[in-house]
Design an enzyme around this catalytic site. Structure first.
Site, PDB file in Angstrom:
ATOM      1  N   SER A 339     -18.156 -46.617   8.990  1.00 58.28           N
ATOM      2  CA  SER A 339     -19.411 -47.106   8.402  1.00 58.28           C
ATOM      3  C   SER A 339     -19.567 -48.608   8.605  1.00 58.28           C
ATOM      4  CB  SER A 339     -19.453 -46.781   6.908  1.00 58.28           C
ATOM      5  OG  SER A 339     -19.430 -45.394   6.693  1.00 58.28           O
ATOM      6  N   ARG A 439     -29.468 -31.656  13.062  1.00 51.99           N
ATOM      7  CA  ARG A 439     -29.356 -32.260  11.740  1.00 51.99           C
ATOM      8  C   ARG A 439     -30.696 -32.787  11.252  1.00 51.99           C
ATOM      9  NH1 ARG A 439     -23.977 -35.802  12.266  1.00 51.99           N
ATOM     10  NH2 ARG A 439     -24.341 -36.120  10.035  1.00 51.99           N
ATOM     11  N   ASP A 632     -17.700 -37.216   2.284  1.00 54.75           N
ATOM     12  CA  ASP A 632     -17.149 -36.962   3.617  1.00 54.75           C
ATOM     13  C   ASP A 632     -15.723 -36.439   3.576  1.00 54.75           C
ATOM     14  OD1 ASP A 632     -19.362 -37.598   5.166  1.00 54.75           O
ATOM     15  OD2 ASP A 632     -18.871 -39.731   5.214  1.00 54.75           O
ATOM     16  N   ARG A 704     -14.008 -33.273  11.147  1.00 50.63           N
ATOM     17  CA  ARG A 704     -13.297 -33.336   9.862  1.00 50.63           C
ATOM     18  C   ARG A 704     -12.666 -31.983   9.511  1.00 50.63           C
ATOM     19  NH1 ARG A 704     -14.058 -38.269   7.905  1.00 50.63           N
ATOM     20  NH2 ARG A 704     -16.010 -39.355   8.364  1.00 50.63           N
TER      21      ARG A 704
END
Length: 752
Positions: A339, A439, A632, A704
């Protein structure tokens, strides 16, 4: 078909075309290789060669390139179903005239010339008033050898062949020629004639022209011997193509002169700009050209490779094999915070002056942001070992990119850039890979439109995004319906350009990296409880940024050391921004043994070393106020829950269903495949801790999830095979290496 249409063709591909007689006129390397390949694969009953040279005809038959050879064109073409023209391009007109006099009827004519406009015009003149069944083609293949003796039936395998169908190209004829090339293993694409000639002028013809011209220019100089004596490898590599056939290339340049001249004029203009920069001592201009050029080939190759990977996902399945019995010991530093890396590039580019960044995450997501700003004229050096130097252009210094901004798999890049680009004076198009293209983007497009932006989305509010420039934005207050740091950041960045104040209120705290970094660049930000406000009219001033290690990446190892027996791990220099530490708080509530050491502040961000030891975890009901602070990290926290005693319940996490995958459902499916009781709910999941088995799980391309199931192997009773792991590189490039370093037994299948 539009002039710029360009698309791979998948529909027309007969597996094994069977034709009667193929005639190949011109038995050099290309014609001979085509004839040999067709003959060896049995794609036709008879291959007939035509060549003016008697020795070539004799060799072609003796070496099995063709079944027979003829000197007389009329005799050879009698009964032909397909005629392939493989002769010099300026000889085409005469040959086509001779063919027109043979009354060929429905015989399909095709060619291999590199200038399609010239050949097409010659064919239309020759066959004026007659039926013409013509399918122009051009194989992008070759060899340093030449002549029929170099004919290779495998020459076109895995090489591109461009067909340029025209009005005269009957669909059945097109399918036949397409199928022949595919039968030789070629990758066939269709393109318009005009587009083909423009593309080849730039990618093939111009480089040859420059190589011929440079060698000739240097050879004419009085000190030519000394120049060539000291020519290094780069000179030899670039000028190698000046050894090509001069007659063939003379013909190509004359045949495609209009497209070559247009490309040459553009290059000459760029060359003049480079000369002016050298003359003026303008190092900044030179650095901009050199930094863009250095990464350009890799960047475009990455785009093409990613598309190819997505198109053939199941044929290119990267599998992780995770074995039980590992542990997590030692000390490591995980990659830089993604980020913060994104935002350092964005704000550094819009600042006045030069910004230095240390610890930049060199994963594909952050690199996508970096490349986008390079495309908009920002000079960026690096990254090199995490160091990036950004030569800022100010809030109003961005330039229109030459084409769509390709953002790979990075939702952060697309959503935050939407805010920045909504007020620019130029139009932009934002695209991404297949995953990003699914998305939702209306969550940023809708409030930006309320501010005055003009944004078009794809079907169902998904990418690509088209942002119209020159729109005046007006500040507003936006009450966010969901907790999303990306939406908040998007609107704050748009607020740098909007008239008056722009404020955002969020229903729950989300990461505040944008607010912190804006202040770090000297831009005033007002925070009142859950409301954040900026106003336009201020400037960003260059600064130095040290990116802390990413808490999201660290969480995989926090869970690993918590669940594996006899583990103790020190994670160094991890960012512990209070809007990001939900995972630590959740693990502590579950009984995790986690301590923060050496807390400090670096560049406005709190940092600490984190020590974690093995612990007996227990199931909990996750507090709602921690959910947005760990959004996340939940995939790997689900693994912790599976290893805990009792039940873990998550609610209020609808956001997980619109990440790179539906993380709730995909994790539930994977856990169930390993024998864990996991029941998904509309906004969360219920997990009963218990034994973890082995088996096959599918990450659906979500990095992830792939990493989370790698961590699960620490408590598994058998190996876990994890499918679709290629995208791990997008956020954690050295995950496998670090995992193995601390004792986790995971590797790419087939590696050791």
């Amino acid at each position: 078909m539009s002039e710029h249409a360009f698309s791979p063709v998948a529909a027309v591909q007969p597996a094994e075309p069977r034709i009667g007689r193929l005639v190949v006129v011109g038995l050099g390397l290309i014609g001979g290789s085509f004839a040999r390949g067709v003959r060896e694969r049995g794609l036709c009953r008879e291959v007939v060669g035509v060549d003016l040279d008697p020795q070539t005809r004799e060799l072609a038959v003796a070496q099995g390139v063709v079944d027979r050879c003829e000197e007389d064109l009329a005799v050879a073409c009698r009964g032909a179903q397909v005629i392939q023209l493989a002769i010099p391009i300026l000889a085409m007109e005469k040959l086509l005239g001779a063919l027109a006099g043979l009354g060929l009827g429905n015989t399909v004519i095709t060619d291999v010339g590199s200038a399609k406009g010239h050949v097409l015009r010659a064919a239309r003149r020759a066959f004026a008033g007659q039926p013409l069944c013509f399918v122009p083609g051009h194989p992008i293949a070759g060899s340093e050898r030449s002549g029929v003796e170099a004919a290779d039936g495998e020459l076109f395998r895995h090489h591109k062949v461009i067909l340029t169908p025209v009005q005269e190209s009957d669909p059945e004829a097109l399918a036949l020629v397409d199928g022949l090339w595919r039968g030789l293993g070629a990758v066939v694409e269709h393109m318009t004639v005009g587009r083909h000639d423009e593309v080849l002028a730039a990618t093939s013809h111009l480089p040859h022209l420059l190589a011929f011209g440079l060698v000739d220019s240097l050879a004419k100089r009085s000190e030519n011997l000394e120049i060539f004596r000291y020519a290094a490898g780069g000179f030899r590599d670039f000028t190698r193509i000046a050894g090509s056939d001069p007659v063939m290339w003379r013909d190509i340049f004359l045949a495609n002169r209009e497209a070559v001249l247009r490309t040459l004029d553009v290059f000459r203009s760029d060359l003049d700009a480079l000369r002016a920069a050298v003359d003026a001592g303008d190092g900044h201009q030179l650095l901009g050209v050199f930094t863009r050029a250095r990464v350009a080939r890799e960047h475009f190759s990455k785009i093409l490779a990613r598309r190819a990977y997505v198109d053939a996902m199941h044929d290119n399945d990267l599998i992780y094999l995770a074995l039980p019995g590992g542990h997590a010991r030692g000390h490591i530093r995980v990659p830089g915070d993604k980020s913060i890396s994104h935002r350092s590039i964005m704000l550094g580019s819009l600042a006045e002056g030069t910004t230095e960044v240390e610890g930049f995450l060199e994963g594909e997501d952050a690199l996508a942001t970096l490349q986008a700003f390079r495309d908009m004229g920002v000079v960026i050096e690096g990254p090199h070992h995490g160091r990036v130097t950004i030569h800022g252009v100010g809030l109003h210094g961005l330039k229109a990119p030459p084409g769509p901004l390709y953002l790979g798999n990075s939702g952060t890049s697309m959503r935050l850039l939407s805010g920045l680009l909504a007020a620019q004076p130029f139009d932009t198009v934002l695209t991404g890979d297949a995953s990003l293209s699914k998305r939702p983007m209306n969550r940023v497009a809708k409030p930006l439109r309320e501010m005055g932006a003009e944004i078009e989305t794809g079907p169902e509010g998904r990418p690509p995004l088209t942002i119209r420039g020159g729109r005046k934005l007006t500040g507003m207050h936006y009450q966010m319906p969901m907790a999303s740091a990306q939406v908040k950041s998007c609107l704050l960045l748009a607020g740098l350009y909007a008239g008056g104040e722009t404020s955002v209120s969020e229903p729950a705290p989300t990461r505040d990296h944008t607010e912190r970094m804006l202040r770090g660049f000297g831009y005033p930000v007002k925070v009142e409880g859950s409301k954040v406000t900026v106003e336009s009219g201020h400037k960003l001033k260059a600064t130095q940024i040290e990116v802390p290690a990413d808490i999201s990446s660290a969480t995989f190892f926090l869970v690993a050391a918590s669940i594996a027996e006899d583990s103790e791990l020190l994670l160094e220099h991890v960012g512990i921004n209070p809007t990001r530490t939900g995972a630590i708080e959740i693990l502590k509530l579950m009984g995790g043994d986690i301590t923060l050491e050496n807390p400090r502040e670096v560049g406005g961000e709190p940092v600490a070393d984190i020590r974690v030891r093995s612990a007996r975890l227990k199931g909990i009901e996750i507090p709602l106020d921690l959910v947005p602070l760990a959004i996340d990290e939940f995939p790997v926290l689900f693994v912790a829950a599976a290893c805990a005693e009792g039940r873990t319940v998550l609610r209020g996490a609808e956001e997980l269903r619109v990440k790179e995958s539906d993380r709730i459902q995909v994790m539930a499916d994977g856990l169930q495949a390993l024998g864990v009781k996991a029941e998904p709910t509309p906004d969360g999941i219920v997990i009963e801790g218990g034994p973890i088995g082995g088996g096959e799980v599918y990450s659906h391309g979500d990095h992830r999830i792939a990493m989370s199931f790698s961590i699960a192997s620490l408590r598994a009773s058998a190996p876990i095979r994890i499918h679709d792991c290629a995208n791990v590189a997008t956020s954690f490039p050295n995950f496998v290496a670090l995992a193995k370093h601390v004792g986790i037994r995971v590797d790419e299948e087939g590696e050791s």
